[in-house]
Write an enzyme that holds these catalytic residues in place. Sequence first.
Site, PDB file in Angstrom:
ATOM      1  N   PRO A 127       0.798  -1.250  -0.101  1.00  9.60           N
ATOM      2  CA  PRO A 127      -0.054   0.089   0.022  1.00  9.60           C
ATOM      3  C   PRO A 127       0.771   1.374  -0.121  1.00  9.60           C
ATOM      4  O   PRO A 127       0.562   2.176  -0.655  1.00  9.60           O
ATOM      5  CB  PRO A 127      -0.573  -0.119   1.399  1.00  9.60           C
ATOM      6  CG  PRO A 127      -0.997  -1.615   1.566  1.00  9.60           C
ATOM      7  CD  PRO A 127       0.257  -2.239   1.193  1.00  9.60           C
ATOM      8  N   SER A 131       6.168   2.490  -6.942  1.00  5.20           N
ATOM      9  CA  SER A 131       7.442   2.760  -7.865  1.00  5.20           C
ATOM     10  C   SER A 131       8.649   2.715  -6.875  1.00  5.20           C
ATOM     11  O   SER A 131       9.617   2.447  -7.194  1.00  5.20           O
ATOM     12  CB  SER A 131       7.256   4.260  -8.271  1.00  5.20           C
ATOM     13  OG  SER A 131       6.214   4.172  -9.258  1.00  5.20           O
ATOM     14  N   THR A 157      -0.861 -10.016  -8.844  1.00  3.33           N
ATOM     15  CA  THR A 157      -1.497 -10.677 -10.068  1.00  3.33           C
ATOM     16  C   THR A 157      -1.427 -12.159  -9.789  1.00  3.33           C
ATOM     17  O   THR A 157      -0.645 -12.799  -9.382  1.00  3.33           O
ATOM     18  CB  THR A 157      -0.703 -10.433 -11.293  1.00  3.33           C
ATOM     19  OG1 THR A 157      -0.625  -9.009 -11.535  1.00  3.33           O
ATOM     20  CG2 THR A 157      -1.446 -11.174 -12.563  1.00  3.33           C
ATOM     21  N   HIS A 339     -13.805   2.715 -35.180  1.00  2.00           N
ATOM     22  CA  HIS A 339     -15.009   2.300 -35.106  1.00  2.00           C
ATOM     23  C   HIS A 339     -16.133   3.108 -34.990  1.00  2.00           C
ATOM     24  O   HIS A 339     -17.306   2.832 -34.776  1.00  2.00           O
ATOM     25  CB  HIS A 339     -14.727   1.337 -33.802  1.00  2.00           C
ATOM     26  CG  HIS A 339     -14.355  -0.209 -34.221  1.00  2.00           C
ATOM     27  ND1 HIS A 339     -13.205  -0.329 -34.566  1.00  2.00           N
ATOM     28  CD2 HIS A 339     -14.824  -1.397 -34.218  1.00  2.00           C
ATOM     29  CE1 HIS A 339     -12.588  -1.579 -34.852  1.00  2.00           C
ATOM     30  NE2 HIS A 339     -13.819  -2.265 -34.730  1.00  2.00           N
ATOM     31  N   GLU A 364       4.777  -3.288 -13.626  1.00  2.00           N
ATOM     32  CA  GLU A 364       6.109  -3.820 -13.781  1.00  2.00           C
ATOM     33  C   GLU A 364       6.863  -2.512 -14.191  1.00  2.00           C
ATOM     34  O   GLU A 364       7.959  -2.665 -15.064  1.00  2.00           O
ATOM     35  CB  GLU A 364       6.431  -4.801 -14.863  1.00  2.00           C
ATOM     36  CG  GLU A 364       5.631  -6.276 -14.280  1.00  2.00           C
ATOM     37  CD  GLU A 364       5.748  -7.260 -15.212  1.00  2.00           C
ATOM     38  OE1 GLU A 364       6.729  -7.554 -15.845  1.00  2.00           O
ATOM     39  OE2 GLU A 364       4.932  -8.219 -15.207  1.00  2.00           O
ATOM     40  N   THR A 366       5.987   1.867 -14.087  1.00  2.00           N
ATOM     41  CA  THR A 366       5.293   2.989 -14.871  1.00  2.00           C
ATOM     42  C   THR A 366       6.085   3.579 -15.931  1.00  2.00           C
ATOM     43  O   THR A 366       7.448   3.253 -15.916  1.00  2.00           O
ATOM     44  CB  THR A 366       4.730   4.089 -14.043  1.00  2.00           C
ATOM     45  OG1 THR A 366       5.820   4.960 -13.478  1.00  2.00           O
ATOM     46  CG2 THR A 366       3.879   3.771 -12.865  1.00  2.00           C
TER      47      THR A 366
END
Length: 384
Positions: A127, A131, A157, A339, A364, A366
């Site tokens: 938390p 970085s 992840t 689109h 991984e 910024t």
Amino acid sequence: MIRDPESFKLLIETIERFVRERLIPREEEVADTDAIPADIVEEMRRMGLFGLTIPEEYGGLGLTMEEEVLAAIALTRAAPAFRSIMGTNNGIGSLGLVFDGTEAQKQKYLPRLASGELIGSFALTEPGSGSDAGSLTTSARRNGDHYVINGTKRYITNAPQAGIFTLMARTDAQSKDASGVSAFIVERATPGLSIGKPDRKMGQRGAQSADVILENVRVPAENVIGGVEGMGFKTAMKVLDKARINIAAVSVGAAIRILDEALQYAIDRRQFGQPIGEFQLVQAMLADSQTELYAARSMTLDAARRRDDGESVTMEAACCKLYASEMVGRVADRAVQIHGGAGYMQASAVERFYRDVRLFRLYEGTSQIQQLVIARQMLRRARR
Ligand SMILES: Cc1cc2nc3c(=O)[nH]c(=O)nc-3n(C[C@H](O)[C@H](O)[C@H](O)COP(=O)(O)OP(=O)(O)OC[C@H]3O[C@@H](n4cnc5c(N)ncnc54)[C@H](O)[C@@H]3O)c2cc1C
């Protein structure tokens, strides 16, 4: 370095068929259920996809960096969530062991990671430290032949699926920087370890992340990666150095798919009596996307080949991650534009990819952290 062109060609063709016939048709189901279907995971296991990068002596395919890049490009033409479930085993969830693990640690865990029996996650972020990872505060206090770990890891992840974590914790309580950090293998079943609710994210539904909470978790001292305290941050940075080339490849694969979608739409959609692809302003968006995609693919393969040749590629890996992840964001944005209103609707793949690829500029390291890495390397090389 492609070791055996014939068998590698077969592998890529197999992956491309799997992506086309099995993954792309299930993309919406994955987005709706926020999970990869069990039968798809089983197929991935059977195909050896969980062990693409794990050395052959531990049951993987031991792909070189160049082979890994080409496999990642092929795989990520389907929604990035599919790649994520096996991505940690092939990257951040196994590399700490591959690079710095003791032989006993490798023997114990790598074969099960390679087969996909076990999911490996990488737990660095907290938390209060993202970085600035070296300032992490999760503590590991030695107590006899164990360490007692306390702290919270954030946005991890595959945490809900993981059987083991490569987890960075501070073993030197006096230190405030990276020097006091060690890397541990922590098993999911260890008492005191719990997983938070899966994060509700902007995109990549089906790829889950969550908090990992450690309350007096007792980990055997033999689970310090490499058996040496204080090396954990170095291990983590080595892992990220390689993984960044993989994220660049993943960005390239996603960009190829997004641009395919945009090109097809430009051919099919008619306005003012002709396909919109005939309008030069639409062509400019296609051409810019193709050019940037080609550049990103070329530089990623170049970095991979240099790494296979034994060069240190810290700067090149950061250049690739920075450029390719920003590139895919621009390509996705143009694809939505091509689109028109349909690109804003959830029924279109480009709307989903637009949200999915945003992550590549964040995790991984910024884009700003990649810029710092690149500039520091430039200055270091110039001063030599
Ligand atoms: C879906 C998802 C999955 C993730 N999976 C994992 C995982 O598996 N394992 C893991 O350990 N982590 C994981 N992460 C965490 C991820 O790596 C961090 O979110 C990322 O490194 C950024 O850290 P932060 O979020 O704390 O942002 P911060 O570090 O707070 O940064 C906020 C902003 O400040 C900028 N900034 C910070 N420092 C500087 C500086 N020195 N100079 C210039 N700008 C700066 C950043 O670039 C950014 O724009 C995941 C994150 C997400 C969103």
